[in-house]
Motif scaffolding. Structure first.
Motif, PDB file in Angstrom:
ATOM      1  N   LEU A  56       0.657  -1.438  -0.102  1.00 50.07           N
ATOM      2  CA  LEU A  56      -0.079   0.031   0.135  1.00 50.07           C
ATOM      3  C   LEU A  56       0.784   1.407   0.078  1.00 50.07           C
ATOM      4  CD1 LEU A  56      -3.167   0.662   0.087  1.00 50.07           C
ATOM      5  CD2 LEU A  56      -2.992   0.749   2.380  1.00 50.07           C
ATOM      6  N   ILE A  57       1.731   1.336   0.924  1.00 51.36           N
ATOM      7  CA  ILE A  57       2.680   2.508   0.860  1.00 51.36           C
ATOM      8  C   ILE A  57       4.159   1.938   1.247  1.00 51.36           C
ATOM      9  CG2 ILE A  57       1.004   4.203   1.744  1.00 51.36           C
ATOM     10  CD1 ILE A  57       2.077   3.949   4.574  1.00 51.36           C
ATOM     11  N   ILE A  79      -4.702   0.725  14.758  1.00 48.57           N
ATOM     12  CA  ILE A  79      -5.631   1.647  13.610  1.00 48.57           C
ATOM     13  C   ILE A  79      -6.653   0.282  13.288  1.00 48.57           C
ATOM     14  CG2 ILE A  79      -5.491   2.390  11.539  1.00 48.57           C
ATOM     15  CD1 ILE A  79      -2.672   3.199  12.221  1.00 48.57           C
ATOM     16  N   MET A  80      -7.794   0.760  13.052  1.00 51.38           N
ATOM     17  CA  MET A  80      -8.827  -0.289  12.507  1.00 51.38           C
ATOM     18  C   MET A  80      -8.945   0.012  11.215  1.00 51.38           C
ATOM     19  SD  MET A  80      -9.322  -1.403  15.398  1.00 51.38           S
ATOM     20  CE  MET A  80     -10.398  -2.752  15.127  1.00 51.38           C
ATOM     21  N   LEU A  81      -9.291  -1.060  10.207  1.00 48.51           N
ATOM     22  CA  LEU A  81      -9.817  -0.964   9.144  1.00 48.51           C
ATOM     23  C   LEU A  81     -11.124  -1.361   8.983  1.00 48.51           C
ATOM     24  CD1 LEU A  81      -7.177  -3.467   7.535  1.00 48.51           C
ATOM     25  CD2 LEU A  81      -7.072  -0.988   7.370  1.00 48.51           C
ATOM     26  N   VAL A 111     -10.695   3.704   6.053  1.00 50.62           N
ATOM     27  CA  VAL A 111     -11.790   3.195   5.326  1.00 50.62           C
ATOM     28  C   VAL A 111     -11.240   2.310   4.206  1.00 50.62           C
ATOM     29  CG1 VAL A 111     -14.108   3.583   4.067  1.00 50.62           C
ATOM     30  CG2 VAL A 111     -13.134   5.148   6.069  1.00 50.62           C
ATOM     31  N   LYS A 112     -11.595   1.090   4.088  1.00 51.07           N
ATOM     32  CA  LYS A 112     -11.379   0.024   3.271  1.00 51.07           C
ATOM     33  C   LYS A 112     -11.599   0.595   1.853  1.00 51.07           C
ATOM     34  CE  LYS A 112     -11.247  -4.273   5.374  1.00 51.07           C
ATOM     35  NZ  LYS A 112     -11.698  -5.665   5.565  1.00 51.07           N
ATOM     36  N   ALA A 113     -12.650   1.227   1.630  1.00 54.21           N
ATOM     37  CA  ALA A 113     -13.096   1.651   0.241  1.00 54.21           C
ATOM     38  C   ALA A 113     -12.505   2.916  -0.217  1.00 54.21           C
ATOM     39  CB  ALA A 113     -14.769   1.963   0.279  1.00 54.21           C
ATOM     40  N   GLU A 147      -3.502   6.738  -0.851  1.00 50.86           N
ATOM     41  CA  GLU A 147      -2.006   7.038  -0.142  1.00 50.86           C
ATOM     42  C   GLU A 147      -2.311   8.540   0.591  1.00 50.86           C
ATOM     43  OE1 GLU A 147       2.812   7.685  -0.478  1.00 50.86           O
ATOM     44  OE2 GLU A 147       1.516   6.424  -2.174  1.00 50.86           O
ATOM     45  N   ALA A 148      -3.093   9.250  -0.075  1.00 48.76           N
ATOM     46  CA  ALA A 148      -3.242  10.567   0.746  1.00 48.76           C
ATOM     47  C   ALA A 148      -4.080  10.575   1.738  1.00 48.76           C
ATOM     48  CB  ALA A 148      -4.111  11.686  -0.522  1.00 48.76           C
ATOM     49  N   HIS A 149      -4.953   9.494   1.860  1.00 48.24           N
ATOM     50  CA  HIS A 149      -5.632   9.501   3.094  1.00 48.24           C
ATOM     51  C   HIS A 149      -5.076   8.557   4.201  1.00 48.24           C
ATOM     52  CE1 HIS A 149      -8.907  10.351  -0.086  1.00 48.24           C
ATOM     53  NE2 HIS A 149      -9.075  11.277   0.783  1.00 48.24           N
ATOM     54  N   ILE A 150      -4.085   7.624   3.637  1.00 50.75           N
ATOM     55  CA  ILE A 150      -3.641   6.723   4.713  1.00 50.75           C
ATOM     56  C   ILE A 150      -2.436   7.340   5.221  1.00 50.75           C
ATOM     57  CG2 ILE A 150      -2.331   4.503   4.835  1.00 50.75           C
ATOM     58  CD1 ILE A 150      -4.229   3.324   2.565  1.00 50.75           C
TER      59      ILE A 150
END
Length: 543
Positions: A20-21, A83-85, A107-109, A113-116
């Motif tokens: 993901l990152i 951290i929860m998914l 949020v999974k949906a 990267e900008a939000h994570i």
């Protein structure tokens, strides 16, 4: 390096999280995985090197929520930052996760990267803070468990009432050492005042736990005391901070976090008053009084504000006596103005009231609420002389007298009074009662929807709230409003969605903001009502 565990029952999600990152760039390495909460808990019981936990909420055998609860058990040697998914439909579970100590959620949906990255950066900072601040955060807390909770609460209440000039016995230093207040340097009191619309009976535990969690996250030594008026006094000490600006920054960060979480999860707006710095256990009572007075100023400044000592206002120009003489004269003029057929008369007097009220800002809100109560009594007397009840003119869940004493701000009260005066004048001089458009149950239900349409609301909840059966409310609502409950709620949400989309907000954010936690469902509803998809509507309005 920070050691991280990923917990998710979907192998593809776990694989995606690896890529993901760039975890190395954050000093994070993924050291283990688990397919459900039960498997994760078994691993956490065997090892104490996990700093960060990334866990799904919905999993078989043991959910993410149940895993969070288990992290506090004695056989888990170390509690990692979590951290929860979450899926959009997990919103109520996210709220519970925060209560149980989760730092944040992804949020999974929407795993861009900008939000994570901001969430991961926040977690890295929290891990570093815990490593550095564990020793100081535990000072003064070891002996606290020796007494019952009510004994500690009683002692803290005594501390707040202590008068160094009085004849009260000296403060018990042994009991003081059992609290986080053993340090007597750099003391600050924060008084949190929830908005009056908040149902404290249902949300008190969440509100207090949220404050507790945030203060722990920021390694702020503290005690929390419930106040008689429903507010909370946060007694904080900063023994290792050397500057007032550093302490102010920590306090501001904590309050900002509290406000964001409470507004997001229980739609609770809170105001806060922050005291000066003090030193010495005898200073707590003075600091609490100062912070409480500042918190009360939200009546003038508006809810959701942070009030620091420098915002305290000077006495009214011309003196206190002159202020109240002028307000009294305006109050006595209003009933006579209402009796005049020309509505311009009462509007002129009401304008005088609006112009004079800013001068009352240094006065205690309780004094101004009492003044507004007198205004309502005077208006009621005019109606009573005509054989009319004021409650019939202004249908609401609260009587007008209750309303002006419970509204959160002076501005809200003025708006309410203007509406009341308009309806009274129309009723007195129209003769047909056109002001009475809605019956009290429908008016209360409509008002609730107008204010809370972004939340999870349903007809059963509202019918219980207004005190009538669901079938009665349904029939009356259609008869008086002209549309059924669902259509009215949907239209409120879609109109707000149009406004947000016109300002360029992301579709997923708009969906969540107006109460639809599934963006696909929101898109279907939006297109059904408007004839356009949210994306097309946004592009057209911004082109």
């Amino acid at each position: 390096m920070i050691n991280m565990m990923i917990v998710d029952d979907e192998p593809l999600v776990r694989l995606a999280m690896h890529r993901l990152i760039d975890w190395d760039a954050f000093g994070i390495r993924i050291v283990c995985e688990a397919a459900d909460g039960s498997e994760a808990l078994a691993q956490l019981r065997q090892r104490s090197d996990i700093d960060l936990l990334l866990a799904d909420i919905q999993m078989p055998r043991l959910s993410g929520i149940e895993l969070l609860k288990a992290l506090g058990e004695p056989d888990v040697p170390r509690r990692p930052v979590t951290i929860m998914l979450s899926a959009y439909s997990d919103y109520s579970y996210v709220r519970e996760a925060f209560l149980l100590g989760a730092l944040d959620y992804i949020v999974k949906a929407d795993m861009e990267e900008a939000h994570i990255v901001p969430v991961i950066e926040k977690a890295v900072q929290e891990v570093a803070r815990l490593h550095e601040g564990t020793a100081s955060a535990q000072e003064g807390s070891q002996a606290a468990s020796a007494r019952a909770p009510w004994e500690k609460e009683a002692f803290l209440q005594e501390l707040l009432a202590f008068d160094p000039q009085g004849e009260a016995p000296a403060i018990d230093r042994t009991r003081l050492a059992e609290t986080a207040l053993v340090h007597e340097k750099n003391q600050v009191v924060i008084v949190i005042q929830p908005a009056g619309s908040l149902d404290l009976a249902k949300t008190q535990g969440f509100v207090q736990q949220t404050m507790q969690t945030v203060l722990h996250e920021l390694s702020i030594l503290h005690e929390i005391v419930r106040l008689e008026d429903g507010g909370y006094a946060l007694l904080c000490v900063f023994p290792h901070d050397r500057s007032e600006s550093a302490i102010r920054a920590k306090v501001s960060s904590a309050l900002s976090l509290m406000q964001t979480r409470l507004l997001q999860f229980v739609n609770a707006a809170v105001s806060a008053g922050v005291s000066d710095l003090g030193s010495g256990c005898a200073r707590w009572s003075r600091l609490v009084r100062q912070a409480a007075q500042l918190a009360a100023m939200s009546y003038y400044e508006g809810t959701g504000k942070l009030m620091f000592p420098e915002l305290a206002l000077a006495p009214a120009a011309g003196g206190k006596a002159q202020l109240w003489e002028e307000l009294k004269a305006i109050r006595l003029s209003l009933p006579q103005a209402l009796k005049q057929p020309d509505e311009g008369e009462w509007l002129r007097v009401f304008g005088q009231l609006e112009k004079r009220l800013p001068g009352a800002r240094p006065e205690p809100p309780s004094a101004l609420r009492a003044f507004f109560g007198d205004v309502v009594w005077d208006i009621g007397a005019v109606l009573y002389a005509k054989g009319i009840r004021i409650e019939d003119v202004q249908p609401s869940a609260l009587s007008p007298l209750q309303a002006v004493k419970q509204l959160d701000t002076c501005a809200d009260t003025l708006n309410y009074l203007r509406s009341l005066l308009q309806r009274v004048h129309t009723h007195l001089h129209d003769g047909k009662g056109n002001a009475l458009r809605f019956s009290p149950p429908v008016a209360a239900a409509k008002k609730f929807l107008d204010l809370h349409f972004r939340e999870e609301v349903n007809q059963t909840l509202i019918s219980d709230m207004v005190g009538v059966s669901e079938s009665y409310l349904s029939k009356q609502f259609v008869k008086e409003v002209g549309s059924n409950f669902i259509h009215y709620l949907t239209n409120l949400r879609i109109e707000e969605a149009k406004r947000l989309l016109a300002h360029g907000h992301r579709i997923a954010d708009v969906s969540e903001e107006i109460g639809y936690f599934n963006p696909e469902h929101f898109s279907r509803i939006f297109k059904k009502v408007t004839g356009f998809s949210p994306k097309v509507y946004r592009d057209q309005t911004r082109s």
